[in-house]
Design a protein around this motif. Structure first.
Motif: not given
Lengths: 347, 347
Positions: A21, A25, A306-307, A309-311, A314, A337, A339
């Motif tokens: 991820m 970015k 995925l949740g 990983i993203a948390m 982010n 998020a 972006m």
């Protein structure tokens, strides 16, 4: 402003997923990876990820954290090595003493005040002494069965009862999760595993319940939890799991938080491989009784891997922006998020 | 520690609803109410609310804000008088200069950066000069079509498109709302009202869209919005509204935020009396495309009046705890119901 610098400690499914991820970015670099798996040590992070290095500097996976994590070498160390606060503690302490902010994926670290108040106090002190902050987060605990519940109570005049239900599929997960959750074993083996504590099931009910209670001002006096096998009546097969008819396809976890002598917080979390094969539809549900009532559903459920990983990724800017000490999701601004360029999120 | 002290400025449906809510909370007192409605001025707040005063000190509704709001007389002044930042500005300035924190119900104040960046800057400066903070909030804008969207992106690796839809009933609202939204008028009258700006419809799309964009790092280059009549094919009657078949039962608001040349944020907000009479089911929906996708629904929708009342009251401790300046829901910890003594929420 320089790019945000990240060290990843633990390069399993979560750690390597966060690396992937982060590579997509802007304004952030991975400057070190520590992992003890022999298959990965000494290799290029990019090679292990199957990712293009481009003109980025090489990152060699190293099993010696003393070499990877030196004082102030990064802004945040993501520690993706443990589920339990007690086991994670020495690693978290080591990282904080290197004067870097820390994000932990350990489920219990989402609210260490719940089961390890003494260690929570120590982590707070160590973080403050070193002028950095530490946060535990993930999809659950961390968002679905706690922070999102708390956020939805924000539009309520009065709260009487909270129910959070997460019906999810274990099919996307690998062998480790199949083993932890008892997928494929017999009911007898399951019962034995519950008794001797070798089957963990979902870790996080105590943390989610206490987080909700503390957030809205309910004094949770007792927490109970149960763990039952989900027995399949047909053969179920997922990429990494198999449960024969009559055997265990997953775990049904339930938990209760008692407030003023009543169960006011109810948690339901059945997780299994291929739930649709027997007509179970996945989803996240929050039902809050009070004024006004709130009945939320997310269908299908937010994917756990995925949740998480993203948390964790982010929350990097929030952890950098926070004042020093132990933080929980209750203390920081809402997750979001990233972006744009990550540097624009730093105050 | 003394009770938290609140002054309420504007005692219409929102202000008086917050007063009722506050009377049921512990550790907080209403110390003053300012309102200009002749029916209320000079009367006891308790009498107007139809509430028991008990052993609480009397609060007489006063139309002179200079007398009600003196320097440092309260911790927070809730300003429930306006919808637009420009109109609210002199009142908000007055309150901030009395060195009290401010919560505004003005929809545009949920994100004044969107349409009044200069006034937002001024409010930030005035608040800082006086060592207090100011926040605009409510159910929408404030939570349903913005903060909740942002929070749900927190579990996403990547966001491609955001859609927020709020299908709500205007039936619980009073005459003022019926008039603002054009309930009962003809389609010709509606079109005229849109053209000459006398029909406001929902205020907040610009704020919600810009809040989402700024939160996740999308540069919103253009915001558009449309307002169409919801024409009923049957007679519809609500406590305060009536729409004859062929006339207007409500407003269908739509809005779009453009990012990198594409519409990436879509807002849909049809509001009408008695939607079920023609088969429209109310609800709040958030659909976020990306990885992983998130499809949330709240059915029925969170009731707007109670939701706004609760959001404003529940944010009181966060506003007191915040450092000085203009704050938005993006800057503060997640909202939460206050079920215990409010003083325990103050740091």
């Amino acid at each position: 402003m320089e790019n945000v610098k990240i060290v990843i400690w633990g390069f399993g499914a979560m750690g390597s997923g966060m690396a992937k991820m982060l590579l997509n970015k802007k304004g952030v670099d991975i400057v070190g990876v520590c992992d003890r798996n022999e298959k990965r040590v000494g290799k290029s992070m990019y090679e292990v990820l199957g990712a293009e290095r481009g003109d980025r500097p090489e990152v060699i996976i190293n099993d010696n954290i003393e070499e990877v994590l030196t004082e102030g070498c990064c802004d945040v160390c993501i520690c993706a090595t443990d589920s339990f606060t007690e086991k994670a503690f020495p690693r978290l302490k080591f990282a904080l003493e290197r004067k870097v902010n820390v994000i932990s994926t350990a489920e219990e670290m989402a609210y260490p005040q719940a089961q390890n108040p003494e260690l929570a106090k120590k982590l707070n002190e160590i973080a403050k002494e070193n002028g950095v902050s530490i946060l535990g987060t993930g999809i659950n605990p961390g968002l679905i069965m706690d922070l999102l519940v708390v956020c939805l109570t924000g539009c309520m005049v009065d709260v009487e009862h909270v129910e959070a239900e997460r019906v999810n599929s274990l099919s996307p997960f690998g062998e480790a999760v199949m083993e932890e959750q008892g997928v494929g074993i017999t009911v007898d083996e399951f019962d034995k595993g519950v008794k001797d504590g070798t089957l963990a099931g979902h870790v996080g009910f105590s943390e989610s319940i206490k987080m909700i209670g503390d957030a809205i001002g309910w004094d949770v006096e007792k927490i109970e939890q149960q763990m039952k096998p989900i027995v399949t009546s047909i053969d179920r097969k997922s990429p990494y799991g198999f449960a024969k008819a009559g055997n265990v396809a997953g775990v049904n976890m339930t938990g209760q938080g008692h407030v003023d002598g009543d169960v006011k917080i109810n948690m339901k979390h059945p997780q299994q491989i291929e739930p649709e094969m027997e007509g179970t539809h996945t989803g996240d549900y929050i039902r809050i009784k009070g004024t006004p009532e709130v009945n939320m559903s997310i269908k299908p459920e937010v994917e756990g891997g995925l949740g998480t990983i993203a948390m964790c990724v982010n929350m990097i800017p929030h952890v950098i922006n926070a004042d020093s000490g132990l933080k929980t999701m209750l203390d920081l601004p809402v997750p979001r998020a990233i972006m744009g360029d990550m540097r624009n999120f730093i105050k």
